[in-house]
Design a protein around this motif. Structure first.
Motif, PDB file in Angstrom:
ATOM      1  N   ASP A 387     -77.358 -45.548 -25.572  1.00 35.85           N
ATOM      2  CA  ASP A 387     -77.829 -44.501 -26.471  1.00 35.85           C
ATOM      3  C   ASP A 387     -79.047 -43.822 -25.857  1.00 35.85           C
ATOM      4  O   ASP A 387     -80.195 -44.131 -26.162  1.00 35.85           O
ATOM      5  CB  ASP A 387     -78.172 -45.111 -27.835  1.00 35.85           C
ATOM      6  N   VAL A 388     -78.799 -42.899 -24.932  1.00 37.71           N
ATOM      7  CA  VAL A 388     -79.874 -42.240 -24.190  1.00 37.71           C
ATOM      8  C   VAL A 388     -80.032 -40.812 -24.692  1.00 37.71           C
ATOM      9  O   VAL A 388     -79.049 -40.099 -24.896  1.00 37.71           O
ATOM     10  CB  VAL A 388     -79.564 -42.226 -22.679  1.00 37.71           C
ATOM     11  N   ARG A 389     -81.256 -40.412 -24.887  1.00 42.42           N
ATOM     12  CA  ARG A 389     -81.542 -39.041 -25.279  1.00 42.42           C
ATOM     13  C   ARG A 389     -82.159 -38.294 -24.101  1.00 42.42           C
ATOM     14  O   ARG A 389     -82.871 -38.877 -23.296  1.00 42.42           O
ATOM     15  CB  ARG A 389     -82.498 -39.023 -26.480  1.00 42.42           C
ATOM     16  N   PRO A 390     -81.898 -37.003 -24.025  1.00 46.31           N
ATOM     17  CA  PRO A 390     -82.439 -36.247 -22.882  1.00 46.31           C
ATOM     18  C   PRO A 390     -83.954 -36.181 -22.870  1.00 46.31           C
ATOM     19  O   PRO A 390     -84.565 -36.012 -21.828  1.00 46.31           O
ATOM     20  CB  PRO A 390     -81.808 -34.860 -23.062  1.00 46.31           C
ATOM     21  N   VAL A 391     -84.596 -36.301 -24.051  1.00 47.82           N
ATOM     22  CA  VAL A 391     -86.051 -36.259 -24.107  1.00 47.82           C
ATOM     23  C   VAL A 391     -86.624 -37.518 -23.467  1.00 47.82           C
ATOM     24  O   VAL A 391     -86.213 -38.623 -23.773  1.00 47.82           O
ATOM     25  CB  VAL A 391     -86.536 -36.131 -25.566  1.00 47.82           C
ATOM     26  N   ASP A 392     -87.553 -37.379 -22.559  1.00 46.58           N
ATOM     27  CA  ASP A 392     -88.132 -38.523 -21.852  1.00 46.58           C
ATOM     28  C   ASP A 392     -89.649 -38.367 -21.862  1.00 46.58           C
ATOM     29  O   ASP A 392     -90.276 -38.063 -20.863  1.00 46.58           O
ATOM     30  CB  ASP A 392     -87.596 -38.578 -20.421  1.00 46.58           C
ATOM     31  N   ARG A 393     -90.236 -38.551 -23.041  1.00 43.13           N
ATOM     32  CA  ARG A 393     -91.659 -38.289 -23.227  1.00 43.13           C
ATOM     33  C   ARG A 393     -92.489 -39.561 -23.139  1.00 43.13           C
ATOM     34  O   ARG A 393     -93.663 -39.517 -22.796  1.00 43.13           O
ATOM     35  CB  ARG A 393     -91.880 -37.612 -24.583  1.00 43.13           C
ATOM     36  N   GLY A 394     -91.902 -40.716 -23.480  1.00 46.26           N
ATOM     37  CA  GLY A 394     -92.639 -41.962 -23.367  1.00 46.26           C
ATOM     38  C   GLY A 394     -93.325 -42.414 -24.631  1.00 46.26           C
ATOM     39  O   GLY A 394     -94.287 -43.185 -24.564  1.00 46.26           O
ATOM     40  N   VAL A 455     -88.287 -46.444 -27.926  1.00 48.21           N
ATOM     41  CA  VAL A 455     -88.822 -45.556 -26.896  1.00 48.21           C
ATOM     42  C   VAL A 455     -88.242 -44.177 -27.162  1.00 48.21           C
ATOM     43  O   VAL A 455     -87.012 -44.007 -27.149  1.00 48.21           O
ATOM     44  CB  VAL A 455     -88.454 -46.042 -25.481  1.00 48.21           C
ATOM     45  N   ASP A 456     -89.109 -43.211 -27.456  1.00 50.70           N
ATOM     46  CA  ASP A 456     -88.661 -41.858 -27.820  1.00 50.70           C
ATOM     47  C   ASP A 456     -87.663 -41.898 -28.966  1.00 50.70           C
ATOM     48  O   ASP A 456     -86.659 -41.180 -28.975  1.00 50.70           O
ATOM     49  CB  ASP A 456     -88.051 -41.148 -26.604  1.00 50.70           C
ATOM     50  N   GLY A 457     -87.916 -42.800 -29.912  1.00 52.70           N
ATOM     51  CA  GLY A 457     -87.090 -42.884 -31.104  1.00 52.70           C
ATOM     52  C   GLY A 457     -85.819 -43.687 -30.955  1.00 52.70           C
ATOM     53  O   GLY A 457     -85.059 -43.840 -31.919  1.00 52.70           O
ATOM     54  N   ILE A 460     -84.732 -50.030 -28.148  1.00 53.02           N
ATOM     55  CA  ILE A 460     -84.488 -50.461 -26.766  1.00 53.02           C
ATOM     56  C   ILE A 460     -83.255 -51.351 -26.648  1.00 53.02           C
ATOM     57  O   ILE A 460     -82.678 -51.485 -25.567  1.00 53.02           O
ATOM     58  CB  ILE A 460     -85.722 -51.176 -26.170  1.00 53.02           C
ATOM     59  N   THR A 461     -82.819 -51.976 -27.760  1.00 54.95           N
ATOM     60  CA  THR A 461     -81.610 -52.795 -27.708  1.00 54.95           C
ATOM     61  C   THR A 461     -80.358 -51.936 -27.632  1.00 54.95           C
ATOM     62  O   THR A 461     -79.267 -52.454 -27.374  1.00 54.95           O
ATOM     63  CB  THR A 461     -81.521 -53.718 -28.937  1.00 54.95           C
ATOM     64  N   ARG A 462     -80.494 -50.614 -27.868  1.00 56.24           N
ATOM     65  CA  ARG A 462     -79.362 -49.705 -27.755  1.00 56.24           C
ATOM     66  C   ARG A 462     -79.354 -49.003 -26.407  1.00 56.24           C
ATOM     67  O   ARG A 462     -78.592 -48.065 -26.173  1.00 56.24           O
ATOM     68  CB  ARG A 462     -79.409 -48.679 -28.887  1.00 56.24           C
ATOM     69  N   MET A 463     -80.227 -49.446 -25.504  1.00 52.64           N
ATOM     70  CA  MET A 463     -80.292 -48.921 -24.143  1.00 52.64           C
ATOM     71  C   MET A 463     -79.977 -50.063 -23.179  1.00 52.64           C
ATOM     72  O   MET A 463     -80.267 -51.220 -23.449  1.00 52.64           O
ATOM     73  CB  MET A 463     -81.695 -48.366 -23.837  1.00 52.64           C
ATOM     74  N   THR A 464     -79.368 -49.723 -22.058  1.00 47.53           N
ATOM     75  CA  THR A 464     -79.185 -50.752 -21.039  1.00 47.53           C
ATOM     76  C   THR A 464     -80.543 -51.096 -20.445  1.00 47.53           C
ATOM     77  O   THR A 464     -81.471 -50.271 -20.420  1.00 47.53           O
ATOM     78  CB  THR A 464     -78.252 -50.274 -19.915  1.00 47.53           C
ATOM     79  N   ARG A 465     -80.662 -52.306 -19.959  1.00 42.14           N
ATOM     80  CA  ARG A 465     -81.928 -52.718 -19.367  1.00 42.14           C
ATOM     81  C   ARG A 465     -82.265 -51.853 -18.156  1.00 42.14           C
ATOM     82  O   ARG A 465     -83.426 -51.530 -17.911  1.00 42.14           O
ATOM     83  CB  ARG A 465     -81.851 -54.192 -18.973  1.00 42.14           C
ATOM     84  N   GLU A 466     -81.244 -51.495 -17.380  1.00 43.58           N
ATOM     85  CA  GLU A 466     -81.496 -50.670 -16.201  1.00 43.58           C
ATOM     86  C   GLU A 466     -82.067 -49.319 -16.611  1.00 43.58           C
ATOM     87  O   GLU A 466     -83.021 -48.825 -15.997  1.00 43.58           O
ATOM     88  CB  GLU A 466     -80.196 -50.486 -15.413  1.00 43.58           C
ATOM     89  N   ASN A 467     -81.498 -48.718 -17.638  1.00 38.58           N
ATOM     90  CA  ASN A 467     -81.989 -47.415 -18.089  1.00 38.58           C
ATOM     91  C   ASN A 467     -83.411 -47.533 -18.642  1.00 38.58           C
ATOM     92  O   ASN A 467     -84.277 -46.701 -18.363  1.00 38.58           O
ATOM     93  CB  ASN A 467     -81.046 -46.851 -19.150  1.00 38.58           C
ATOM     94  N   LEU A 468     -83.640 -48.590 -19.439  1.00 42.28           N
ATOM     95  CA  LEU A 468     -84.976 -48.782 -20.002  1.00 42.28           C
ATOM     96  C   LEU A 468     -86.010 -48.980 -18.909  1.00 42.28           C
ATOM     97  O   LEU A 468     -87.062 -48.318 -18.890  1.00 42.28           O
ATOM     98  CB  LEU A 468     -84.950 -49.986 -20.952  1.00 42.28           C
ATOM     99  N   ARG A 469     -85.721 -49.877 -17.997  1.00 40.48           N
ATOM    100  CA  ARG A 469     -86.719 -50.229 -16.984  1.00 40.48           C
ATOM    101  C   ARG A 469     -86.898 -49.125 -15.949  1.00 40.48           C
ATOM    102  O   ARG A 469     -87.928 -49.073 -15.272  1.00 40.48           O
ATOM    103  CB  ARG A 469     -86.329 -51.553 -16.326  1.00 40.48           C
ATOM    104  N   SER A 470     -85.902 -48.249 -15.813  1.00 35.82           N
ATOM    105  CA  SER A 470     -86.062 -47.135 -14.882  1.00 35.82           C
ATOM    106  C   SER A 470     -87.107 -46.152 -15.382  1.00 35.82           C
ATOM    107  O   SER A 470     -87.627 -45.340 -14.615  1.00 35.82           O
ATOM    108  CB  SER A 470     -84.724 -46.412 -14.693  1.00 35.82           C
ATOM    109  N   ARG A 471     -87.440 -46.205 -16.677  1.00 35.98           N
ATOM    110  CA  ARG A 471     -88.457 -45.325 -17.254  1.00 35.98           C
ATOM    111  C   ARG A 471     -89.855 -45.922 -17.157  1.00 35.98           C
ATOM    112  O   ARG A 471     -90.830 -45.253 -17.504  1.00 35.98           O
ATOM    113  CB  ARG A 471     -88.147 -45.090 -18.741  1.00 35.98           C
ATOM    114  N   ILE A 472     -89.934 -47.190 -16.749  1.00 36.91           N
ATOM    115  CA  ILE A 472     -91.203 -47.908 -16.813  1.00 36.91           C
ATOM    116  C   ILE A 472     -91.654 -48.298 -15.412  1.00 36.91           C
ATOM    117  O   ILE A 472     -90.877 -48.839 -14.617  1.00 36.91           O
ATOM    118  CB  ILE A 472     -91.076 -49.184 -17.680  1.00 36.91           C
ATOM    119  N   GLY A 473     -92.912 -48.012 -15.103  1.00 35.02           N
ATOM    120  CA  GLY A 473     -93.522 -48.495 -13.878  1.00 35.02           C
ATOM    121  C   GLY A 473     -94.488 -49.610 -14.219  1.00 35.02           C
ATOM    122  O   GLY A 473     -95.249 -49.506 -15.192  1.00 35.02           O
TER     123      GLY A 473
END
Length: 639
Positions: A387-394, A455-457, A460-473
């Motif tokens: 469940d990824v949204r195009p908005v990536d504001r953090g 994250v951005d509404g 995080i359980t509806r996101m893959t871990r790879e997608n979630l962690r790719s947003r985080i440094g």
């Protein structure tokens, strides 16, 4: 905040069932079933050809013996064998007559060497064919086993990446490494050394039994008298040796864990003068390993001499009864010779099976330790649809989050927190307050017991871990570098980055400030320990790596603790630019580094007790005020 307790999936001191573990290991050969079928066919062919050899050699022996006896009967030349037998009985030489009756003798005619030569050539061809088939099946079996172990090693590697962080928190790294390396290698060696011989031995026993009953059912039954005893001896010895093999590999893992721990902490051990205690601990574990290994090898080593003894008893019985039957003409000398060869060959596979028992026990013990990793509970599965949204504001929100490592020990209780995009959220508090746990939950290194993190509404359980962690440094207090160049270590943050991007990240993190003083600049090779650069320079490299990833969320867990004061100021300026339009979580004990944070969160015992800006929290004279004064008052008093 790490859970205690024994390692997840650690082997028990009590041995598990040998049969199910062996079956599970053998089932891993299923993808190679075609090759396995070809191997079995080649083994059968090799065994058949090899088994026919003694029988034909017995024929050659009969030709030679009959020729020698025939040569001695020159006085009866021209007479038939039956006539000679009648004459011998009339003379009272009944025993010689009985023996002669079972032979193919032509009185007065010597050895037919041409016939003997033909038989020997056939035997030679059989043995050559058996050797060729044996080589082919050994070659194919080597392919099958190596492919199987390759898949097993790959499964273990994949499983490691699916295990939750909780598993590694409670697992000695040396023991995990021992399972992934030593135990897998031991399984490979055990299969290599036992599978080939086991197949040959089993089919050899079957083929030899058929030939023994074909020659003489009575002698065959005598030869089988020792088999039950051999089976009982092997089973009893194997039963007593298996627990020691389990202990052997368990203590191997413990020794590896202790060595790995002492090696990585060598400077600390030396600084505190604990070398003697570390050495004593190693000696204790090494002694446990020695004793378990000695017992395992000694007990299992009794199998082979026991079976050899029973085989020698069997040989004596066969030779005695066979000699009596040759003397009475009930069997030929060549058949007795062939049978004795078969009886020796019959005991040889049993001896080999017994000798392989300790290898098989060791291999299965290692396989059980590997299966414990493969059977360990995995982290929860990623959602099928991300469940990824195009908005990536953090924007990050913690909603009534609760978490505990152990059921009876709460770590975080109903914590709520909102981090707006572009804001810096500093998390402070005493050791054990749950600061690092909070960011671990955001990274989904652990799953929540209650509540939600968005994250951005998006939960995080509806996101893959790879997608979630790719947003985080993430930059940790403990730096991690791999063996490679400085440029490659920075590029780890984004493998697709161009060289210009890598250099820009290096300049932003002030790596460029020191890298030109190194022999090869950005191409300078450093190892896993970061030899050749200082602790602060290692930290700058990891910060540059995070910069290159261009995350929407930045986590700094005491990231500047190893950096000198001047470099710390430079890094703060660099992170200020990086934090623009990005959410930053800063875990810090140095309160001077977080004065400009948009929000300071004070945690105690898993709860937020205060939050606000630096100035506001000082005005409230609460928990933050006490922390701040305690830190700087101590520094002033020391000065």
């Amino acid at each position: 905040m790490r859970p205690g307790g024994p390692m997840a999936g650690a082997p028990d001191s009590k041995a598990k069932s040998f049969g199910p573990s062996l079956k599970r290991l053998l089932r891993r050969l299923a993808p190679e079933r075609f090759y396995v079928a070809v191997i079995v066919a080649l083994v059968i062919a090799a065994v058949v050809l090899n088994t026919l050899g003694p029988y034909l050699l017995g024929k050659a022996t009969n030709l030679v013996f009959d020729g020698l006896i025939g040569k001695q009967l020159t006085d009866f030349q021209g007479m038939s064998k039956d006539q000679v037998t009648e004459v011998l009985r009339d003379r009272g030489e009944n025993t010689f007559a009985d023996m002669l009756g079972a032979m193919d003798v032509v009185p007065g005619v010597g050895v037919d060497f041409t016939a003997v030569g033909r038989v020997l050539l056939v035997v030679l061809a059989l043995y050559i064919g058996s050797a060729v088939f044996g080589w082919l099946q050994g070659f194919l079996l080597n392919i099958v086993i190596n492919r199987t172990v390759q898949r097993l090693r790959g499964e273990v590697e994949d499983k490691i990446h699916r295990l939750p962080l909780r598993y590694f928190d409670s697992a000695p790294r040396g023991d995990v490494l021992s399972r992934v390396t030593n135990d897998v290698d031991n399984v490979s060696q055990s299969l290599q050394q036992t599978m080939n011989q086991l197949l040959v031995s089993v089919f050899s026993v079957i083929g030899i039994l058929i030939m023994m009953f074909w020659i003489s059912p009575l002698l065959a039954l005598i030869a089988l008298l020792t088999v039950p005893a051999a089976v009982v001896v092997t089973a009893q010895i194997a039963k007593r040796s298996k627990p020691h093999f389990i202990d052997q590999w368990k203590y191997t893992g413990m020794v590896n864990a202790q060595v790995e721990e002492a090696y990585t902490g060598h400077e600390v051990v030396s600084a505190f003068g604990r070398s003697r205690e570390v050495g004593e601990e190693f000696d204790k574990r090494n002694q446990d390993l020695y004793e378990s290994s000695f017992k395992a090898q000694f007990i299992s080593g009794l199998i082979m001499p026991s079976i050899m003894f029973l085989g020698n008893v069997n040989f004596v019985l066969v030779a005695l009864v066979g000699g009596l039957r040759v003397a009475t003409g009930q069997i030929s000398l060549g058949e007795v010779q062939a049978f004795i060869q078969y009886s020796r060959q019959f005991s040889q596979p049993l001896t080999q099976i017994g000798a392989m028992a300790n290898l098989l026990q060791s291999g299965v013990a290692s396989a059980e330790r590997i299966f414990e990793i493969l059977d360990a509970e995995e982290q929860s599965a990623d959602p099928v649809m991300d469940d990824v949204r195009p908005v990536d504001r953090g924007r990050v929100e913690f909603e009534a989050v609760s978490f505990r490592y152990q059921p009876d020990k709460p770590v975080i209780e109903r914590l709520s927190l909102v981090a707006e995009p572009g804001h810096v959220v500093a998390i402070v508090g005493p050791t054990g307050a749950g600061k690092t746990t909070l960011v671990n939950l955001l990274m989904r290194f652990y799953d929540l017991d209650a509540g939600a993190i968005t994250v951005d509404g998006v939960d995080i359980t509806r996101m893959t871990r790879e997608n979630l962690r790719s947003r985080i440094g993430m930059v940790l207090q403990d730096t991690w570098l791999f063996k490679g160049t400085i440029k490659e270590n920075i590029a780890y943050g984004d493998p697709t980055a161009s060289e210009d991007d890598i250099l820009a990240a290096a300049r932003a993190a002030y790596v460029d400030r020191f890298v030109h003083a190194l022999p090869d600049g950005y191409d300078t090779v450093i190892d896993e320990e970061g030899s050749g650069v200082s602790a602060g320079e290692k930290q700058l490299i990891t910060i540059a790596r995070a910069f290159l990833a261009k995350p929407s969320i930045l986590i700094l867990d005491e990231a500047t603790s190893s950096v000198d004061t001047r470099t710390e100021l430079l890094v703060q300026h660099a992170t200020a630019a990086l934090r623009r339009d990005r959410t930053s979580f800063v875990i810090a004990h140095r309160l001077s580094t977080i004065r400009d944070a948009d929000l300071i969160v004070v945690m105690e015992a898993g709860r937020i007790v205060e939050h606000g800006t630096h100035e506001r929290l000082l005005e409230e004279r609460g928990a933050y005020y006490r922390l701040y004064n305690a830190q700087f008052a101590a520094a002033a008093a020391e000065a």
